[in-house]
Scaffold this active site. Structure first.
Site, PDB file in Angstrom:
ATOM      1  N   HIS A   1       0.817  -1.210   0.000  1.00 26.65           N
ATOM      2  CA  HIS A   1       0.000   0.000   0.000  1.00 26.65           C
ATOM      3  C   HIS A   1       0.856   1.269   0.000  1.00 26.65           C
ATOM      4  O   HIS A   1       0.368   2.339  -0.365  1.00 26.65           O
ATOM      5  CB  HIS A   1      -0.987  -0.016   1.173  1.00 26.65           C
ATOM      6  CG  HIS A   1      -2.138  -0.960   0.939  1.00 26.65           C
ATOM      7  ND1 HIS A   1      -3.211  -0.644   0.148  1.00 26.65           N
ATOM      8  CD2 HIS A   1      -2.352  -2.234   1.357  1.00 26.65           C
ATOM      9  CE1 HIS A   1      -4.055  -1.674   0.097  1.00 26.65           C
ATOM     10  NE2 HIS A   1      -3.553  -2.653   0.826  1.00 26.65           N
TER      11      HIS A   1
ATOM     12  N   HIS B   1      -4.608  -9.286  -3.590  1.00 31.34           N
ATOM     13  CA  HIS B   1      -5.502  -9.642  -2.486  1.00 31.34           C
ATOM     14  C   HIS B   1      -6.234 -10.964  -2.752  1.00 31.34           C
ATOM     15  O   HIS B   1      -6.517 -11.716  -1.821  1.00 31.34           O
ATOM     16  CB  HIS B   1      -6.483  -8.503  -2.198  1.00 31.34           C
ATOM     17  CG  HIS B   1      -5.816  -7.292  -1.581  1.00 31.34           C
ATOM     18  ND1 HIS B   1      -5.225  -6.305  -2.330  1.00 31.34           N
ATOM     19  CD2 HIS B   1      -5.614  -6.930  -0.283  1.00 31.34           C
ATOM     20  CE1 HIS B   1      -4.702  -5.382  -1.523  1.00 31.34           C
ATOM     21  NE2 HIS B   1      -4.916  -5.730  -0.273  1.00 31.34           N
TER      22      HIS B   1
ATOM     23  N   GLU C   1     -11.182   0.036  -4.692  1.00 31.31           N
ATOM     24  CA  GLU C   1     -10.178   0.297  -3.662  1.00 31.31           C
ATOM     25  C   GLU C   1     -10.536   1.432  -2.709  1.00 31.31           C
ATOM     26  O   GLU C   1     -10.306   1.244  -1.504  1.00 31.31           O
ATOM     27  CB  GLU C   1      -8.811   0.540  -4.328  1.00 31.31           C
ATOM     28  CG  GLU C   1      -7.713   0.335  -3.339  1.00 31.31           C
ATOM     29  CD  GLU C   1      -6.330   0.573  -3.938  1.00 31.31           C
ATOM     30  OE1 GLU C   1      -6.176   0.778  -5.131  1.00 31.31           O
ATOM     31  OE2 GLU C   1      -5.404   0.579  -3.136  1.00 31.31           O
TER      32      GLU C   1
ATOM     33  N   HIS D   1     -14.317  -0.655  -0.547  1.00 34.03           N
ATOM     34  CA  HIS D   1     -13.306  -1.449   0.145  1.00 34.03           C
ATOM     35  C   HIS D   1     -12.760  -0.734   1.379  1.00 34.03           C
ATOM     36  O   HIS D   1     -12.710  -1.305   2.470  1.00 34.03           O
ATOM     37  CB  HIS D   1     -12.159  -1.799  -0.804  1.00 34.03           C
ATOM     38  CG  HIS D   1     -10.894  -2.121  -0.087  1.00 34.03           C
ATOM     39  ND1 HIS D   1      -9.898  -1.195   0.110  1.00 34.03           N
ATOM     40  CD2 HIS D   1     -10.484  -3.246   0.547  1.00 34.03           C
ATOM     41  CE1 HIS D   1      -8.924  -1.756   0.814  1.00 34.03           C
ATOM     42  NE2 HIS D   1      -9.242  -2.986   1.092  1.00 34.03           N
TER      43      HIS D   1
ATOM     44  N   HIS E   1     -13.183  -1.617   5.658  1.00 31.62           N
ATOM     45  CA  HIS E   1     -12.158  -1.662   6.704  1.00 31.62           C
ATOM     46  C   HIS E   1     -12.563  -0.745   7.862  1.00 31.62           C
ATOM     47  O   HIS E   1     -12.453  -1.110   9.029  1.00 31.62           O
ATOM     48  CB  HIS E   1     -10.808  -1.167   6.153  1.00 31.62           C
ATOM     49  CG  HIS E   1      -9.994  -2.211   5.449  1.00 31.62           C
ATOM     50  ND1 HIS E   1      -9.001  -2.915   6.068  1.00 31.62           N
ATOM     51  CD2 HIS E   1     -10.015  -2.658   4.171  1.00 31.62           C
ATOM     52  CE1 HIS E   1      -8.437  -3.744   5.195  1.00 31.62           C
ATOM     53  NE2 HIS E   1      -9.037  -3.609   4.037  1.00 31.62           N
TER      54      HIS E   1
ATOM     55  N   HIS F   1     -12.145  -9.309   2.688  1.00 33.81           N
ATOM     56  CA  HIS F   1     -11.515  -9.432   1.380  1.00 33.81           C
ATOM     57  C   HIS F   1     -12.048 -10.622   0.585  1.00 33.81           C
ATOM     58  O   HIS F   1     -11.974 -10.614  -0.649  1.00 33.81           O
ATOM     59  CB  HIS F   1      -9.985  -9.446   1.501  1.00 33.81           C
ATOM     60  CG  HIS F   1      -9.423  -8.055   1.400  1.00 33.81           C
ATOM     61  ND1 HIS F   1      -9.231  -7.425   0.200  1.00 33.81           N
ATOM     62  CD2 HIS F   1      -9.098  -7.149   2.362  1.00 33.81           C
ATOM     63  CE1 HIS F   1      -8.780  -6.194   0.413  1.00 33.81           C
ATOM     64  NE2 HIS F   1      -8.687  -6.003   1.714  1.00 33.81           N
TER      65      HIS F   1
END
Ligand code: CUO
Length: 687
Positions: free
Chosen positions: A216, A242, A354, A369, A373, A409
């Site tokens: 990242h 991923h 993303e 995404h 998180h 994921h």
């Protein structure tokens, strides 16, 4: 002072992040920055002369810092110095983007050093490290630098917090040279009562978490310099890297007699898996919050982070993804349709998911995404009433520790697979390589003979001194236990029936033979569990060829030393070819985790080898001097992704009709063999 020396000094600004800039930096040789008085923070300015000379006199090197007019740091400073920092939180991301712009925009290295030295003690320690690291990786004049391992700078994100008081005691009492490594217990986050805890060695592996943080870092999703974000096929690589993590995780689950991870597609359902990290932030002096079993994601309203968002928002975005995939196109901000075709579709979806600034329409497709998180990481304090920060899944350096990471994921991957399943299966022309046939494959390991891979435990020492603010300096080591395997090599026999030399790409994957019930698998399911072990180009002479390749040469991994690299030791001399080899390559799956753990009685797997036609793979570019040894997962810096086929080829799509099983999928240029992975419960110490 030589130019190279200037550059390297920038790295010292990353050392011991909680101590002021004028204190000693470096491990082998102590150095201090001589900063103009006005650079000191309010606390130290009145006693500037005193503190600067006190630390300066002892130091072996004094680095002069030029007095320049400093830029406006109000936005970067708006995040508290000791708060937690997360790239997944939109506000933090914007702040980081601003600071990256500042560091990239400075013209000379001298000025960069001044601005960084000024900013260092004023802004959030994690933010500073992230933004300066991104800038050093992307500025043309700092490219040769090796960043210190993030685990050395912020060891708190990688190990049990209990170790720090022991390290402090060792450093205080015992002189350097006689110090003993502090042993980090093998598994400290839970007991065997928790079934998920069987996977501690994967989720809590330092190398895996370092790889993920690094990935990242190499692929930031926000900066006003678009070229930093818009790297070749980055959306597709986000998907693929991923996807492979989930495949690998599932193979580890099979190794532990567990079933595949269940995707989190019902966002209202309690998350069965809890996680108690047992880690403290040395910067904020707060513990990472746990998540109790059966926590439910709820709407977020956290003023501090400027997040007000409902679970419903996530659901809406999710539905729009499926709608776009089923219609075959996405709609950009101007209302134009962009087709999700065979070549660009997955890359577009990756950018949307993303989501980076490359997303064609963040308004419509949102920030699915990242916010997933965030929702999970705040489920314990959704409205900030307890003034708690996010859990480990909220930080890319720690996210892979949490079982919920894999559930999230697995869901993300499921969306991508919906698109992949809409594409036509590969035809014989794409799969076959005329005149080329593989006549034999075997795997030899150094100990236990043929087609049997072997894993065990290993202990290795990591130097943590760079991140610790203890007064007696010098190295202090922590001893961690991790999975390891006996090195092995592949031997592949290939017949080239054509009259001339041909080129091919060898693609090696490993997958489970049976599912969690012990039944043979359909290829449509097995393909998702095929993990890439290696990929390399070969020249094939007419007639018989014997190819040999060692496990350590894998295109997905980097060597142990590079994962845990220590900047001061074993570093080749500046300007030598060896130094180029050593060049910054922190991104890459750790070699010690190349193969799954296996079972004591052996985990039955299939090893798949394919040689594809290089005419359809080749990307014409010069790779000399680049760091490309983990290109399958990380790409190659400043270059195109070095394989033209879709990532994951040939398993990224549904098999053709009739190829229900792997055996019926094979063309002559492919071959599979049965291999077994045996785990032995013994521990060795790395020399
Ligand atoms: Cu790597 Cu979710 O993207 O953590």
């Amino acid at each position: 002072m030589s130019k190279m020396a200037d550059k390297k000094n920038l790295l010292l600004l990353l050392d011991r992040p909680t101590e002021p800039v004028f204190m000693e930096k470096g491990t082998s040789k102590s150095a201090v920055f001589d900063v103009p008085d006005k650079f000191l923070t309010d606390r130290y300015r009145p006693i500037g002369n005193e503190v600067q000379s006190r630390f300066g006199e002892k130091a072996e090197q004094r680095i002069p810092v030029k007095d320049i007019s400093v830029p406006d740091l109000r936005i970067p400073m708006s995040l508290g110095r000791r708060e937690q920092f997360s790239l997944f939180i939109p506000r933090h991301r914007r702040i980081a983007g601003r600071l990256i712009d500042i560091f990239l925009g400075v013209r000379s290295l001298d000025d960069l050093q001044s601005i960084a030295a000024y900013a260092r003690d004023r802004i959030n320690a994690y933010l500073f490290n992230y933004a300066l690291s991104v800038a050093l990786l992307h500025r043309p004049d700092t490219k040769g630098l090796n960043l210190p391992s993030f685990a050395e700078t912020f060891p708190e994100k990688y190990v049990d917090s209990m170790v720090f008081t022991q390290l402090r005691e060792e450093a205080t009492v015992v002189p350097e040279g006689s110090r003993m490594p502090i042993i980090i217990p093998k598994d400290y986050t839970a007991s065997d009562l928790d079934e998920e805890h069987r996977l501690w060695y994967f989720r809590e592996d330092m190398g895996i978490n370092l790889h993920h943080w690094h990935w990242h870092l190499v692929y930031p999703f926000e900066a006003s310099d678009r070229s930093i974000v818009a790297k070749d096929r980055r959306g597709e690589l986000f998907y693929y890297m991923h996807q492979q993590i989930i495949g690998r995780y599932n193979l580890e689950r099979f190794s532990n007699n567990m079933s595949r991870v269940k995707r989190l597609n019902n966002l209202r359902e309690p998350i069965g898996e809890g996680y108690f990290p047992k880690m403290d932030s040395l910067v904020s002096s707060r513990a990472w919050p746990p998540r109790f079993a059966n926590t439910v994601m709820v709407d977020l309203d956290r003023e501090l982070d400027q997040i007000k968002m409902d679970v419903n928002d996530l659901e809406r975005w999710r539905d729009r993804f499926y709608e776009a995939i089923h219609q075959g196109f996405v709609v950009d901000e101007s209302g134009n349709r962009i087709n999700l075709d065979e070549t660009r579709g997955i890359d577009i979806l990756g950018n949307m998911m993303e989501s980076s600034i490359l997303s064609p329409n963040r308004q419509l497709y949102g920030d699915l995404h990242n916010m997933g998180h965030v929702f999970i990481s705040y489920a314990h304090d959704p409205d900030h009433r307890f003034l708690e920060s996010f859990g480990v899944i909220g930080d890319s350096a720690t996210a892979m520790r949490d079982p919920a990471f894999y559930k999230w994921h697995a869901f993300v991957d499921d969306v991508f697979q919906e698109h992949k399943e809409s594409l036509p299966p590969y035809n014989q022309n794409q799969l076959n390589y005329r005149d080329i046939s593989i006549t034999g494959v075997k795997v030899d390991n150094e100990d236990r003979g043929t087609n049997n891979l072997q894993t065990f435990w290993q202990q290795s020492d990591i130097d943590f001194s760079r991140g610790l603010d203890f007064v007696p300096r010098g190295n202090v080591f922590a001893r961690v236990t991790h999975l390891q395997h006996t090195p092995f090599s592949y031997t592949i026999n290939v017949n080239n029936a054509g009259g001339a030399q041909r080129f091919g790409t060898v693609r090696i994957f490993l997958g489970p033979k049976n599912d969690e019930r012990g039944q043979p698998m359909l290829l449509r399911d097995q393909r998702l569990l095929m993990i890439e072990l290696d990929k390399f180009v070969v020249a094939l002479q007419p007639g018989q060829n014997t190819l040999r390749r060692r496990s350590t040469e894998s295109s997905v991994t980097i060597p142990f030393e590079r994962t845990f690299r220590n900047l001061d030791s074993n570093r080749p001399a500046a300007g030598t070819p060896e130094e180029l080899e050593f060049n910054f390559c922190g991104c890459g799956w750790p070699q010690h985790m190349l193969i799954p753990k296996g079972r004591p009685e052996g985990l039955r797997c299939e090893l798949f080898v394919m040689i594809s036609n290089f005419d359809d793979d080749r990307v014409d570019q010069d790779l000399v001097g680049t760091c490309s040894d983990a290109s399958s997962f990380c790409g190659v810096r400043d270059r195109l992704y070095p394989d033209r086929r879709p990532m994951g080829f040939p398993f990224d799509r549904l098999p053709p009709t009739g190829a229900d099983r792997l055996s019926s999928f094979l063309t002559p240029n492919m071959r599979t063999i049965d291999v077994s992975i045996t785990h032995t419960d013994r521990t060795t110490v790395r020399k």
